[in-house]
Write a protein that holds these residues in place. Sequence first.
Motif, PDB file in Angstrom:
ATOM      1  N   MET A   1      35.419  25.935  67.963  1.00 61.55           N
ATOM      2  CA  MET A   1      36.360  26.920  67.481  1.00 61.55           C
ATOM      3  C   MET A   1      35.937  27.379  66.090  1.00 61.55           C
ATOM      4  SD  MET A   1      40.439  26.624  67.425  1.00 61.55           S
ATOM      5  CE  MET A   1      41.015  26.409  65.766  1.00 61.55           C
ATOM      6  N   SER A   2      35.932  28.671  65.868  1.00 59.47           N
ATOM      7  CA  SER A   2      35.523  29.230  64.587  1.00 59.47           C
ATOM      8  C   SER A   2      36.682  29.275  63.603  1.00 59.47           C
ATOM      9  CB  SER A   2      34.987  30.650  64.764  1.00 59.47           C
ATOM     10  OG  SER A   2      33.735  30.618  65.382  1.00 59.47           O
ATOM     11  N   ASP A   3      36.333  29.114  62.341  1.00 61.05           N
ATOM     12  CA  ASP A   3      37.288  29.288  61.250  1.00 61.05           C
ATOM     13  C   ASP A   3      37.074  30.679  60.674  1.00 61.05           C
ATOM     14  OD1 ASP A   3      38.120  26.576  61.417  1.00 61.05           O
ATOM     15  OD2 ASP A   3      36.467  25.970  60.117  1.00 61.05           O
ATOM     16  N   THR A   4      38.113  31.235  60.079  1.00 59.94           N
ATOM     17  CA  THR A   4      38.008  32.503  59.363  1.00 59.94           C
ATOM     18  C   THR A   4      38.688  32.348  58.016  1.00 59.94           C
ATOM     19  OG1 THR A   4      38.076  33.764  61.423  1.00 59.94           O
ATOM     20  CG2 THR A   4      38.560  34.970  59.413  1.00 59.94           C
ATOM     21  N   VAL A   5      37.976  32.726  56.959  1.00 52.37           N
ATOM     22  CA  VAL A   5      38.552  32.717  55.618  1.00 52.37           C
ATOM     23  C   VAL A   5      38.299  34.074  54.972  1.00 52.37           C
ATOM     24  CG1 VAL A   5      38.394  30.232  55.247  1.00 52.37           C
ATOM     25  CG2 VAL A   5      36.489  31.673  54.611  1.00 52.37           C
ATOM     26  N   SER A   6      39.227  34.478  54.118  1.00 50.64           N
ATOM     27  CA  SER A   6      39.087  35.752  53.413  1.00 50.64           C
ATOM     28  C   SER A   6      39.287  35.524  51.928  1.00 50.64           C
ATOM     29  CB  SER A   6      40.112  36.764  53.922  1.00 50.64           C
ATOM     30  OG  SER A   6      39.870  37.086  55.265  1.00 50.64           O
ATOM     31  N   TYR A   7      38.525  36.269  51.146  1.00 53.33           N
ATOM     32  CA  TYR A   7      38.628  36.198  49.695  1.00 53.33           C
ATOM     33  C   TYR A   7      38.746  37.609  49.142  1.00 53.33           C
ATOM     34  CZ  TYR A   7      36.656  31.555  50.419  1.00 53.33           C
ATOM     35  OH  TYR A   7      36.434  30.270  50.851  1.00 53.33           O
ATOM     36  N   SER A   8      39.619  37.766  48.165  1.00 54.27           N
ATOM     37  CA  SER A   8      39.707  39.013  47.430  1.00 54.27           C
ATOM     38  C   SER A   8      38.620  38.962  46.353  1.00 54.27           C
ATOM     39  CB  SER A   8      41.087  39.131  46.782  1.00 54.27           C
ATOM     40  OG  SER A   8      41.122  40.260  45.942  1.00 54.27           O
ATOM     41  N   VAL A   9      37.777  39.991  46.326  1.00 56.34           N
ATOM     42  CA  VAL A   9      36.697  40.068  45.334  1.00 56.34           C
ATOM     43  C   VAL A   9      36.818  41.437  44.658  1.00 56.34           C
ATOM     44  CG1 VAL A   9      34.227  39.821  44.939  1.00 56.34           C
ATOM     45  CG2 VAL A   9      35.286  38.585  46.837  1.00 56.34           C
ATOM     46  N   PRO A  10      37.655  41.516  43.616  1.00 54.47           N
ATOM     47  CA  PRO A  10      38.003  42.809  43.019  1.00 54.47           C
ATOM     48  C   PRO A  10      36.836  43.622  42.465  1.00 54.47           C
ATOM     49  CG  PRO A  10      39.470  41.073  42.240  1.00 54.47           C
ATOM     50  CD  PRO A  10      38.384  40.410  43.019  1.00 54.47           C
ATOM     51  N   ALA A  11      35.741  42.984  42.092  1.00 54.49           N
ATOM     52  CA  ALA A  11      34.646  43.705  41.434  1.00 54.49           C
ATOM     53  C   ALA A  11      33.665  44.385  42.391  1.00 54.49           C
ATOM     54  CB  ALA A  11      33.879  42.752  40.515  1.00 54.49           C
ATOM     55  N   ILE A  12      33.815  44.195  43.704  1.00 62.23           N
ATOM     56  CA  ILE A  12      32.860  44.824  44.621  1.00 62.23           C
ATOM     57  C   ILE A  12      33.217  46.298  44.827  1.00 62.23           C
ATOM     58  CG2 ILE A  12      32.176  42.710  45.799  1.00 62.23           C
ATOM     59  CD1 ILE A  12      34.055  43.440  48.088  1.00 62.23           C
ATOM     60  N   ASP A  13      32.181  47.160  44.795  1.00 63.04           N
ATOM     61  CA  ASP A  13      32.471  48.581  44.976  1.00 63.04           C
ATOM     62  C   ASP A  13      31.324  49.391  45.563  1.00 63.04           C
ATOM     63  OD1 ASP A  13      30.772  48.623  42.836  1.00 63.04           O
ATOM     64  OD2 ASP A  13      32.183  49.490  41.429  1.00 63.04           O
ATOM     65  N   CYS A  14      30.242  48.713  45.983  1.00 62.23           N
ATOM     66  CA  CYS A  14      29.116  49.489  46.525  1.00 62.23           C
ATOM     67  C   CYS A  14      28.349  48.673  47.563  1.00 62.23           C
ATOM     68  CB  CYS A  14      28.174  49.921  45.405  1.00 62.23           C
ATOM     69  SG  CYS A  14      27.318  48.551  44.601  1.00 62.23           S
ATOM     70  N   ALA A  15      27.439  49.329  48.247  1.00 63.50           N
ATOM     71  CA  ALA A  15      26.638  48.662  49.278  1.00 63.50           C
ATOM     72  C   ALA A  15      25.789  47.530  48.695  1.00 63.50           C
ATOM     73  CB  ALA A  15      25.760  49.671  49.996  1.00 63.50           C
ATOM     74  N   HIS A  16      25.315  47.699  47.461  1.00 64.22           N
ATOM     75  CA  HIS A  16      24.519  46.646  46.826  1.00 64.22           C
ATOM     76  C   HIS A  16      25.369  45.394  46.615  1.00 64.22           C
ATOM     77  CE1 HIS A  16      22.668  44.396  43.494  1.00 64.22           C
ATOM     78  NE2 HIS A  16      21.569  44.684  44.164  1.00 64.22           N
ATOM     79  N   CYS A  17      26.624  45.580  46.210  1.00 64.47           N
ATOM     80  CA  CYS A  17      27.542  44.443  46.049  1.00 64.47           C
ATOM     81  C   CYS A  17      27.671  43.701  47.377  1.00 64.47           C
ATOM     82  CB  CYS A  17      28.931  44.928  45.642  1.00 64.47           C
ATOM     83  SG  CYS A  17      29.042  45.822  44.086  1.00 64.47           S
ATOM     84  N   ALA A  18      27.910  44.446  48.434  1.00 63.35           N
ATOM     85  CA  ALA A  18      28.089  43.857  49.756  1.00 63.35           C
ATOM     86  C   ALA A  18      26.834  43.108  50.190  1.00 63.35           C
ATOM     87  CB  ALA A  18      28.442  44.940  50.769  1.00 63.35           C
TER      88      ALA A  18
END
Length: 67
Positions: A1-18
């Motif tokens: 069974m897979s786990d899923t976690v999410s994080y808020s990362v306020p400073a991301i804003d472009c493809a390079h960040c991703a």
Amino acid sequence: MSDTVSYSVPAIDCAHCAMSIREEVGEVEGVEDIDVDLDSKVVTIRGRALDDAALRAAIVEAGYQAA
């Protein structure tokens, strides 16, 4: 069974960040899939036996802070 976690990362804003986050988080054991939503600034990670500290450290290594 897979786990899923999410994080808020306020400073991301472009493809390079991703890309940077995907590269670092992808190295963490158990990670199977990473979704970076630039609009909502949320990183969602799916995998098995995910280690919160390791995931947060990988996001920091990419140059960002997970909230």
